[in-house]
Design a protein around this motif. Structure first.
Motif, PDB file in Angstrom:
ATOM      1  N   GLU A  71       0.837  -1.201   0.000  1.00 40.53           N
ATOM      2  CA  GLU A  71       0.000   0.000   0.000  1.00 40.53           C
ATOM      3  C   GLU A  71       0.871   1.250   0.000  1.00 40.53           C
ATOM      4  O   GLU A  71       1.833   1.366   0.766  1.00 40.53           O
ATOM      5  CB  GLU A  71      -0.902   0.008   1.238  1.00 40.53           C
ATOM      6  CG  GLU A  71      -1.771   1.251   1.355  1.00 40.53           C
ATOM      7  CD  GLU A  71      -2.593   1.268   2.640  1.00 40.53           C
ATOM      8  OE1 GLU A  71      -2.924   2.367   3.122  1.00 40.53           O
ATOM      9  OE2 GLU A  71      -2.872   0.168   3.178  1.00 40.53           O
ATOM     10  N   ASP A  72       0.550   2.186  -0.886  1.00 41.73           N
ATOM     11  CA  ASP A  72       1.199   3.494  -0.884  1.00 41.73           C
ATOM     12  C   ASP A  72       0.539   4.315   0.224  1.00 41.73           C
ATOM     13  O   ASP A  72      -0.644   4.654   0.128  1.00 41.73           O
ATOM     14  CB  ASP A  72       1.010   4.166  -2.248  1.00 41.73           C
ATOM     15  CG  ASP A  72       1.758   5.489  -2.357  1.00 41.73           C
ATOM     16  OD1 ASP A  72       1.908   6.177  -1.333  1.00 41.73           O
ATOM     17  OD2 ASP A  72       2.172   5.840  -3.472  1.00 41.73           O
ATOM     18  N   THR A  73       1.286   4.620   1.278  1.00 44.20           N
ATOM     19  CA  THR A  73       0.676   5.299   2.432  1.00 44.20           C
ATOM     20  C   THR A  73       0.251   6.728   2.113  1.00 44.20           C
ATOM     21  O   THR A  73      -0.572   7.299   2.839  1.00 44.20           O
ATOM     22  CB  THR A  73       1.651   5.306   3.622  1.00 44.20           C
ATOM     23  OG1 THR A  73       2.870   5.948   3.230  1.00 44.20           O
ATOM     24  CG2 THR A  73       1.936   3.894   4.097  1.00 44.20           C
ATOM     25  N   ASP A  74       0.794   7.309   1.047  1.00 44.87           N
ATOM     26  CA  ASP A  74       0.411   8.678   0.678  1.00 44.87           C
ATOM     27  C   ASP A  74      -0.910   8.704  -0.075  1.00 44.87           C
ATOM     28  O   ASP A  74      -1.770   9.548   0.180  1.00 44.87           O
ATOM     29  CB  ASP A  74       1.508   9.329  -0.175  1.00 44.87           C
ATOM     30  CG  ASP A  74       2.797   9.534   0.602  1.00 44.87           C
ATOM     31  OD1 ASP A  74       2.716   9.806   1.824  1.00 44.87           O
ATOM     32  OD2 ASP A  74       3.880   9.422  -0.003  1.00 44.87           O
ATOM     33  N   THR A  75      -1.081   7.763  -1.022  1.00 41.41           N
ATOM     34  CA  THR A  75      -2.282   7.756  -1.859  1.00 41.41           C
ATOM     35  C   THR A  75      -3.323   6.746  -1.400  1.00 41.41           C
ATOM     36  O   THR A  75      -4.452   6.769  -1.882  1.00 41.41           O
ATOM     37  CB  THR A  75      -1.910   7.430  -3.315  1.00 41.41           C
ATOM     38  OG1 THR A  75      -1.370   6.097  -3.372  1.00 41.41           O
ATOM     39  CG2 THR A  75      -0.867   8.425  -3.843  1.00 41.41           C
ATOM     40  N   LYS A  76      -2.917   5.819  -0.508  1.00 42.09           N
ATOM     41  CA  LYS A  76      -3.768   4.710  -0.040  1.00 42.09           C
ATOM     42  C   LYS A  76      -4.079   3.707  -1.143  1.00 42.09           C
ATOM     43  O   LYS A  76      -4.985   2.874  -1.003  1.00 42.09           O
ATOM     44  CB  LYS A  76      -5.077   5.230   0.577  1.00 42.09           C
ATOM     45  CG  LYS A  76      -4.881   6.233   1.696  1.00 42.09           C
ATOM     46  CD  LYS A  76      -4.044   5.657   2.831  1.00 42.09           C
ATOM     47  CE  LYS A  76      -3.853   6.663   3.958  1.00 42.09           C
ATOM     48  NZ  LYS A  76      -2.963   6.147   5.019  1.00 42.09           N
ATOM     49  N   LEU A  77      -3.333   3.771  -2.249  1.00 43.37           N
ATOM     50  CA  LEU A  77      -3.548   2.832  -3.343  1.00 43.37           C
ATOM     51  C   LEU A  77      -2.811   1.520  -3.081  1.00 43.37           C
ATOM     52  O   LEU A  77      -1.713   1.513  -2.517  1.00 43.37           O
ATOM     53  CB  LEU A  77      -3.043   3.431  -4.661  1.00 43.37           C
ATOM     54  CG  LEU A  77      -3.799   4.643  -5.208  1.00 43.37           C
ATOM     55  CD1 LEU A  77      -3.082   5.183  -6.446  1.00 43.37           C
ATOM     56  CD2 LEU A  77      -5.240   4.270  -5.540  1.00 43.37           C
ATOM     57  N   ILE A  78      -3.427   0.404  -3.510  1.00 40.66           N
ATOM     58  CA  ILE A  78      -2.767  -0.894  -3.469  1.00 40.66           C
ATOM     59  C   ILE A  78      -1.987  -1.036  -4.763  1.00 40.66           C
ATOM     60  O   ILE A  78      -2.556  -0.999  -5.854  1.00 40.66           O
ATOM     61  CB  ILE A  78      -3.791  -2.037  -3.325  1.00 40.66           C
ATOM     62  CG1 ILE A  78      -4.640  -1.827  -2.065  1.00 40.66           C
ATOM     63  CG2 ILE A  78      -3.080  -3.379  -3.289  1.00 40.66           C
ATOM     64  CD1 ILE A  78      -3.850  -1.729  -0.785  1.00 40.66           C
ATOM     65  N   VAL A  79      -0.662  -1.215  -4.647  1.00 38.91           N
ATOM     66  CA  VAL A  79       0.197  -1.157  -5.823  1.00 38.91           C
ATOM     67  C   VAL A  79       0.909  -2.473  -6.111  1.00 38.91           C
ATOM     68  O   VAL A  79       1.672  -2.569  -7.078  1.00 38.91           O
ATOM     69  CB  VAL A  79       1.232  -0.027  -5.670  1.00 38.91           C
ATOM     70  CG1 VAL A  79       0.517   1.313  -5.493  1.00 38.91           C
ATOM     71  CG2 VAL A  79       2.171  -0.286  -4.500  1.00 38.91           C
ATOM     72  N   GLY A  80       0.674  -3.489  -5.298  1.00 39.17           N
ATOM     73  CA  GLY A  80       1.338  -4.755  -5.547  1.00 39.17           C
ATOM     74  C   GLY A  80       0.843  -5.857  -4.637  1.00 39.17           C
ATOM     75  O   GLY A  80       0.109  -5.606  -3.671  1.00 39.17           O
ATOM     76  N   THR A  81       1.244  -7.073  -4.961  1.00 36.45           N
ATOM     77  CA  THR A  81       0.891  -8.250  -4.149  1.00 36.45           C
ATOM     78  C   THR A  81       2.113  -9.149  -3.987  1.00 36.45           C
ATOM     79  O   THR A  81       3.064  -9.099  -4.772  1.00 36.45           O
ATOM     80  CB  THR A  81      -0.224  -9.082  -4.803  1.00 36.45           C
ATOM     81  OG1 THR A  81       0.217  -9.512  -6.106  1.00 36.45           O
ATOM     82  CG2 THR A  81      -1.511  -8.297  -4.920  1.00 36.45           C
TER      83      THR A  81
END
Length: 349
Positions: A71-81
């Motif tokens: 999780e990108d803590t700035d955007t809250k986007l999930i960017v990988g697994t």
């Protein structure tokens, strides 16, 4: 900052996006909503499994699937697994081809011929598999890829009773933009009559009965394969090469096993021999925002020692190895769910 944590139900839409972005050959994340929901459910169950209070539970008969997200803590986007399967092949057969040699010789005719064979096997049954590593293209920079791979070794080092001593990874083999594999093409023409994307998808959703029903049961002479099929045996997809190099640096090696669909190599290592496991340190946490001498800070991979509330990230921190302490800013400690009562496992990068 990129933060690694266990997947949650609310991450479903993001997981679907990652499955779509991963493309052909990424068997562990097929674009199937029902299956992906089940992956999330089984992962949550795995993280909630308390082995310490249930001594009869052990990796040998607990096929737990741990799925993590970045999780990108700035955007809250999930960017990988990234994922760990504690023990494969316990509920469904887990197939590989084992590459071996046989000698045909005749002293009378002065003939000596060494021939390679492919034999269908289940040799990795009960072993721990790492996989499902995928990072969105826009985040493939810096040390994000290393974080998404290496944290798993620290998680396993901290919770050894959940995993096998034998760790392996299947590397994605060669296929074209349309998902056609030269290796599978030969099998398709001679045995299956279904294309590679279909076979790959069926395997990914757990429908593996066709493998036992249609796969040749006797060893296959490699020299009978097409030249194109032979050329890709044990070779990795160009997008997978960085992941392979990282694992090789950790001590993983190829032992003659290939994937039954795309012929990609399988690499393995003993847990205790993995570089990150051997090099990691477990230190007591001290939280302070008064770090005067930040010149002593070192870039580290940091993981907490929890299971259900596991967290991992990369950050520069000050350590005192002689005293067995790591000094964390309060905000970083909060992200990692750490207090001064806790310990933290770190890996110096």
């Amino acid at each position: 900052m990129i933060l690694i944590r266990p997947i949650q139900v609310t991450d479903f839409d993001a997981l679907v996006d990652i499955a779509k972005a991963s493309g052909h050959g990424f068997t562990s994340l097929p674009v199937d909503e029902a299956l992906l929901k089940n992956r999330i459910k089984s992962s949550i169950q795995a993280f909630n499994l308390d082995i310490n209070t249930q001594p009869n539970l052990h990796f040998n008969h607990t096929p737990a699937h741990y799925l993590f997200v970045a999780e990108d803590t700035d955007t809250k986007l999930i960017v990988g697994t990234s994922a760990i399967d504690a023990a494969v092949g316990l509920s469904d057969p887990f197939y590989h081809y084992r590459l071996s040699k046989i000698v045909h010789s005749s002293h009378a005719l002065n003939v000596y011929k060494v021939v390679e064979l492919l034999t269908l096997c289940n040799d990795y049954t009960g072993a721990t598999e790492i996989g499902s590593l995928f990072l969105m293209p826009e985040y493939r920079q810096g040390l994000n890829g290393k974080l998404l791979s290496k944290f798993r070794f620290l998680f396993m080092a901290e919770h050894r009773n959940r995993f096998s001593d034998r760790i392996f990874a299947e590397m994605r083999g060669i296929c074209d933009e349309d998902g056609h594999s030269p290796f599978w093409r030969w099998l398709q023409d001679n045995f299956f009559q279904i294309d590679f994307p279909t076979a790959d998808y069926l395997s990914g959703i757990g429908n593996k009965a066709f493998i036992a029903e249609l796969m040749p049961q006797l060893p296959i002479y490699v020299n009978l394969l097409s030249k194109k099929a032979q050329a890709v045996m044990g070779k990795v997809h160009e997008q997978t090469l960085p992941a392979l190099k990282l694992l090789q640096h950790e001590g993983f090696s190829y032992r003659g096993y290939i994937d039954i669909f795309d012929a990609g190599p399988t690499v393995e290592a003993e847990l205790n021999h993995i570089r990150s496991v051997r090099s990691s340190l477990k230190l007591a946490v001290e939280i302070t925002d008064q770090q005067d001498d930040l010149s002593q800070a070192e870039l580290c991979l940091l993981v907490n020692t929890q299971v259900k509330n596991f967290r991992a990230t990369l950050h520069s921190v000050v350590t005192d190895k002689a005293a067995g302490k790591v000094y964390l800013p309060s905000k970083l400690a909060s992200y990692l769910k750490l207090t001064e009562k806790d310990s933290c496992r770190i890996l110096l990068l």
